[in-house]
Every structure is written in C-alpha cells, then in structure tokens.
Design an enzyme around this catalytic site. Sequence first.
Site, PDB file in Angstrom:
ATOM      1  N   CYS A   1       0.856  -1.193  -0.013  1.00 34.82           N
ATOM      2  CA  CYS A   1      -0.042  -0.015  -0.011  1.00 34.82           C
ATOM      3  C   CYS A   1       0.829   1.142  -0.004  1.00 34.82           C
ATOM      4  O   CYS A   1       0.994   2.032   0.909  1.00 34.82           O
ATOM      5  CB  CYS A   1      -0.831   0.060   1.258  1.00 34.82           C
ATOM      6  SG  CYS A   1      -1.991  -1.539   1.426  1.00 34.82           S
ATOM      7  N   ALA A   2       1.569   1.345  -1.055  1.00 41.05           N
ATOM      8  CA  ALA A   2       2.780   2.399  -1.133  1.00 41.05           C
ATOM      9  C   ALA A   2       2.267   3.640  -1.256  1.00 41.05           C
ATOM     10  O   ALA A   2       3.187   4.742  -0.619  1.00 41.05           O
ATOM     11  CB  ALA A   2       3.639   2.052  -2.500  1.00 41.05           C
TER      12      ALA A   2
ATOM     13  N   CYS B   1      -1.489   3.306  10.722  1.00 39.50           N
ATOM     14  CA  CYS B   1      -1.298   4.279  11.848  1.00 39.50           C
ATOM     15  C   CYS B   1      -2.616   4.185  12.683  1.00 39.50           C
ATOM     16  O   CYS B   1      -3.154   5.634  12.609  1.00 39.50           O
ATOM     17  CB  CYS B   1      -0.920   5.219  10.889  1.00 39.50           C
ATOM     18  SG  CYS B   1      -2.201   5.979   9.535  1.00 39.50           S
TER      19      CYS B   1
ATOM     20  N   LYS C   1       7.390   5.254   2.645  1.00 39.51           N
ATOM     21  CA  LYS C   1       8.204   4.106   3.106  1.00 39.51           C
ATOM     22  C   LYS C   1       8.961   3.259   1.995  1.00 39.51           C
ATOM     23  O   LYS C   1       9.924   2.787   2.135  1.00 39.51           O
ATOM     24  CB  LYS C   1       7.407   3.167   3.733  1.00 39.51           C
ATOM     25  CG  LYS C   1       6.729   3.620   5.102  1.00 39.51           C
ATOM     26  CD  LYS C   1       5.680   2.555   5.560  1.00 39.51           C
ATOM     27  CE  LYS C   1       4.973   3.410   6.900  1.00 39.51           C
ATOM     28  NZ  LYS C   1       4.141   4.578   6.701  1.00 39.51           N
TER      29      LYS C   1
ATOM     30  N   ASP D   1      -7.161  -8.436  -7.362  1.00 43.04           N
ATOM     31  CA  ASP D   1      -6.138  -9.356  -6.687  1.00 43.04           C
ATOM     32  C   ASP D   1      -5.338 -10.284  -7.788  1.00 43.04           C
ATOM     33  O   ASP D   1      -4.457 -11.256  -7.346  1.00 43.04           O
ATOM     34  CB  ASP D   1      -6.949 -10.422  -5.834  1.00 43.04           C
ATOM     35  CG  ASP D   1      -7.451  -9.841  -4.498  1.00 43.04           C
ATOM     36  OD1 ASP D   1      -6.765  -8.553  -4.164  1.00 43.04           O
ATOM     37  OD2 ASP D   1      -8.249 -10.080  -3.936  1.00 43.04           O
TER      38      ASP D   1
END
Length: 437
Positions: A245-246, A367, A251, A298
């Site tokens: 989940c960039a 988060c 990150k 998917d």
Amino acid sequence: MRPGARVGAVIEILQELEKTNLTADRVVTSYTRSRRYIGSKDRREIGNLVFSILRSRLRLTWWLERAGHAEISPRALAIASLSLQGGQTQGDVPSLFSGEGYGPPELTSKEETLIAALSGSELVHPDQPDWVRDEVAPWLHPRLLSRFGSNMAAEMAALQNEADVVLRVNRLKGTRSGAQKALAQEDVATRETAMAPLGLRVEGRRSLQASRAFRDGLIEVQDEGSQLVALLCDAAPGMAVADYCAGAGGKTLALAAEMQGKGRITALDSDAKRLERAGPRLERAGVQFVVQQTLPDDSWAAENAGSFDRVLVDAPCSGSGVWRRQPDARLALTPERFEGYLQAQRAVLQSASLLVRPGGRLIYATCSLLPEEDEQQVEAFLAANPYFSQLILAEVWNKVLPDVACPAEGFHLLLTPRQHGTDGFFVSILERRLEDT
C-alpha cells in the site's frame, strides 16, 4: 493582514472544509497560496487558529450548546475559540468582527450574548463528559479506552498537541551529521531523533521544500514512527521487496535507502494517482530500482505469488494515530467508515500474503491505535493462515537497531505520541514457514 481579516480567512477555510473531502492542511495551503496578500506570518497565524479549532471541536461545541447557542457553524466555533482559548478578552473579540476590509461581518445580538456567556471560562470544564474532554466521538471512545485504560486522558491529550516536523536523512545521499550541517547553513535547526538512526526533528516551523538539502534529495519529511516501520522490514541489499500500500512512496523511499540501491522494490497501490506522486520523490532521492504497479484487483498478487522476501502492508485505516497532524479526521470517522476499513484490512492482508515466499516476511502496519485494526486483525489472519507465524518483535528490533532499547514486549509494537513522541503506529511481523502446512 489585520487580525480581523485573519479571523475572516479562518471562517472561510472552515466553511470550505465542510464542503470538501480534502484534508485541512491541503485546504489551508490552497486558500492561503491563492491569495497573494496573505504573507508568511499571516499564513502561520491563520493555520494555527484553524487547527486549534479543529483540535478542540467537541469542547467548543459543548460550550456553544451549554451557552444555548443553537447554530454550530464555523463562525460560532471561531467566536467560541477566540473567547475560550484565543488570548482575547471579552472586549477584544467584538473588535475582530467589524465588517471592514476582509474581516467578518459585525456580531449579532445572539453572538454578543454568546461572548458574554463564555467570558472568564476555560476550554476544559469539569462537567464535560470524558469523550468531550478527550476529543473522541462517543461511539469510538470505549474502543480507545479499552486500549489505554487509566492512561486514556494522557494519551488523548498528547494527540491534541501539534506534531513536530521530522525528517529522514537519505543514506544514499549523505549522513545524518552531514544533513544537520547542511540544514544549519540555511538556518534550519534540528536535533537527532531518539530512536530512528537517520531522523532529525526540526526546531520550530520552517518551510523546507526550498532548502538545498530537500531539492538535492538529502532529506525527506517522514515521522520517526514511519521510519521505524520501514526499518523493521529488515530489507537488505539484493532482496525482492513489495510495498503493498505504497501511496506516495514515503516508506518505499526508506526501504530503497536501506537496500542501498541493490535488489528490487515493487511499489503497489490501488490508486494510480497516489503512485504518480511518488515519481518526483524517487527521482529526487536518486532511486532507480523501484517498479510502480497499480492494483485494480487481486490478479497481480496471484500471478506473482511467492516472489518476495519482504512484503510491507501499511494498511488503510482510521488514521487515529496521526490525529495530531489531521485533527479534522477525528469526527470524519464514522462507524460505517470504520467497518469499511476493517474489511479492507482483511482483504489487503490476505492478498498481500500471497506474495511472500517461503521463509519470507509479511510486515503488517497501521497508523491506528485501535485494537480492532491492529492485533485483532493479525490474530484473525493467523487463524486462517497457519503457515504464517509471528516473530517476537524485539528479536527483529535488536538486529536492525542494536543500539536502541526496544520499546515493545511480545509480538507487537505500538508507538504513541505520549510514550514515544512519534505518530501512533502499530507493527507486527509475520514469517511464512519454509514448508506450508
């Protein structure tokens, strides 16, 4: 700008927030930059008042209702905020509502009565329910109380404070000491973060995008907690890593630096526009070995099953851990949206797990401070996927951060603003067995 004009701008921004899905920081930035007469000092003052109102929305609303003021509007909230926490005396507030220039229209008789009713009061009152004092919606308060117990009030108070600006030094471009010196030359004072070895906390509020260190890719804005999540992936040079989940790539950039430009990183997201925002950041950071892939369904995960040594899932969530930075998100979260996040987390975690090779690791992070989004999701996943097992968090921490005491016990890490000075983050590390059973 005159003080009254600033208040007028605050009211207009709050009105715009009621009509848009954009975050408060983006609305404030768009509003102030589109009006050339608003200088840098005025931008700070306007932004501070907007965020002060958003951080105290429930307490301000409680006072308005207590005073018998039926209209809970941006204008009423601004009046209440100025009366209760704006450093204004009862006589000062009316002067801000003169109707002159860019200032708001004059006060009505009802608003004058409101100011009189609030005179001499403070924002916090002993008659306020706990959920009002904690600035948490009543349906959500019990869930956070189950997490923090007797520490609830202190944890929620920390979430009401303004967050520091934190930087991550790009090890592909330099060192932390070198970045500190470069920033100091541009009058940006920093101090080292307590846990993240490449983190710097900025002293005060400074614009960094114009700095040479930022333009050259030496630094990126990234909270210390987010930096720790990336480090706990234990991504090494030569590995194949997926950031599932960039988003805009924060990150991804940190992972690329740890891999020293060697190996393969695939940045995945269901939103192509979010991925596009990572492009300039990757270029500025000197990262050239990242492949960006949009996930419409998917099928891609099934086609690339078992291909990655590390898969990071920074799952979509309530964002309760970043309420310091996005206070408007507190009341935007509804039970329906929360349930939607829980469903998305289950689906994303299951899909991403397909990518992990035997012996590889699946790193689940949010988060969020809510157990339903954190350890309860991990427990449900493990029950359905027995060929994964949890690693003791401290074992991974001690490898990647040998000089820093691990703040976690057992299988999970929970970071909070009160305890660690970071945004709120949850991390759990799962390993796929060499032989599936």
